[in-house]
Scaffold this active site. Structure first.
Site, mmCIF file in Angstrom:
data_model
loop_
_atom_site.group_PDB
_atom_site.id
_atom_site.type_symbol
_atom_site.label_atom_id
_atom_site.label_comp_id
_atom_site.label_asym_id
_atom_site.label_seq_id
_atom_site.Cartn_x
_atom_site.Cartn_y
_atom_site.Cartn_z
ATOM 1 N N GLY A 1 8.481 17.417 20.118
ATOM 2 C CA GLY A 1 7.806 17.156 18.853
ATOM 3 C C GLY A 1 7.561 15.686 18.561
ATOM 4 O O GLY A 1 7.457 15.291 17.397
ATOM 5 N N HIS B 1 -3.824 17.068 24.793
ATOM 6 C CA HIS B 1 -3.529 17.346 26.200
ATOM 7 C C HIS B 1 -3.298 16.017 26.934
ATOM 8 O O HIS B 1 -4.072 15.067 26.762
ATOM 9 C CB HIS B 1 -4.699 18.099 26.838
ATOM 10 C CG HIS B 1 -4.435 18.429 28.268
ATOM 11 N ND1 HIS B 1 -3.547 19.416 28.636
ATOM 12 C CD2 HIS B 1 -4.888 17.876 29.414
ATOM 13 C CE1 HIS B 1 -3.474 19.448 29.957
ATOM 14 N NE2 HIS B 1 -4.282 18.533 30.452
HETATM 15 C C1 GRF Z 1 2.479 16.126 25.109
HETATM 16 O O1 GRF Z 1 2.305 15.396 26.295
HETATM 17 C C2 GRF Z 1 1.260 16.942 24.806
HETATM 18 O O2 GRF Z 1 0.069 16.347 25.204
HETATM 19 C C3 GRF Z 1 1.505 18.181 25.632
HETATM 20 O O3 GRF Z 1 2.897 18.428 25.540
HETATM 21 C C4 GRF Z 1 3.562 17.198 25.264
HETATM 22 C C5 GRF Z 1 4.317 17.405 23.994
HETATM 23 O O4 GRF Z 1 5.123 16.320 23.666
HETATM 24 N N1 GRF Z 1 0.655 19.258 25.196
HETATM 25 P P1 GRF Z 1 5.837 16.283 22.243
HETATM 26 O O5 GRF Z 1 6.549 17.628 22.057
HETATM 27 O O6 GRF Z 1 4.800 16.043 21.193
HETATM 28 O O7 GRF Z 1 6.838 15.172 22.348
#
Ligand code: GRF
Length: 218
Positions: free
Chosen positions: A15, A112
């Protein structure tokens, strides 16, 4: 700043993007309040981050549902009851079905960790390293029925270094994610985005967000 909207953020893990969104909203940089954080995993650290800011949370465990559609129908109920105007997927590791998409048409964003359309799906940084690209980055896009295929709102580029590991590259990309996700949310909530085919424009200028608007070759 104008009226504040409620937004829903869906997470499955750490998160850190959620944190960037909460921080930007608390600083008044985006016109919204995170009204609910939903996770399919009870152990997602994103839920702790939400609670630390007094934000209501809900766990919807996908394993308790007999189909993706049934899971999505419950997600729709939870998000609707929060009154959210926009849904942000932030590391939400489930592919959603049309049941969810059609409930919030053009109101679901995703982030992404790659320069789409390169390296969709899981492990964007690992795929970029293995492929040997010299630049990678991240993309905020509208969600559609494909996997990471929706219209692109903002992208950011990072270099790939010779001695990068998946972890160092992912960390460099993540810093840019934290910068561009709030930017895209702000453009959306201020009603400034318009679609023409796949291309996303800002209404007042007719320009594409995040582009360099002057072409040095012209
Ligand atoms: C991020 O790299 C996002 O792009 C991908 O999953 C990861 C999540 O990271 N979909 P976080 O949970 O926001 O730290």
């Amino acid at each position: 700043m104008s009226e504040k909207h409620e937004i829903a953020v869906l997470v499955s893990g750490s998160g850190s993007n959620l944190q960037a969104i909460i921080d930007a909203s608390e600083r008044g940089e985006i016109p919204c309040r995170v009204g609910i954080v939903v996770s399919n995993r009870a152990d997602a650290y994103g839920l702790v981050r939400a609670r630390n800011h007094g934000i209501p949370t809900e766990v919807v465990d996908h394993r308790a549902f007999e189909s993706r559609e049934a899971f999505d129908a419950r997600l729709v109920e939870v998000v609707r009851s929060s009154g959210a105007h926009l849904v942000c997927l932030a590391g939400f590791m489930r592919v959603v079905t049309p049941v969810f998409l059609r409930a919030f048409p053009h109101r679901i964003l995703n982030i992404h960790p790659a320069l789409l359309p390169s390296f969709p799906g899981t492990h964007g940084p690992r795929q970029a390293l293995q492929y040997g690209v010299r630049f990678s980055g991240c993309t905020v896009h509208f969600l559609d029925e494909g996997v990471d295929t929706g219209p692109i709102i903002v992208q950011a580029v990072v270099p790939v270094y010779e001695d990068d590991t998946e972890e160092t590259l992912a960390a460099r990309i993540l810093r840019e994610e934290h910068r561009i996700y709030p930017m895209a949310i702000r453009l959306f909530l201020e009603g400034r985005l318009a679609l023409s085919g796949r291309r996303v424009f800002t209404k007042e200028t007719g320009k594409i967000p995040g582009f360099s608007h002057r072409n040095p070759d012209a």
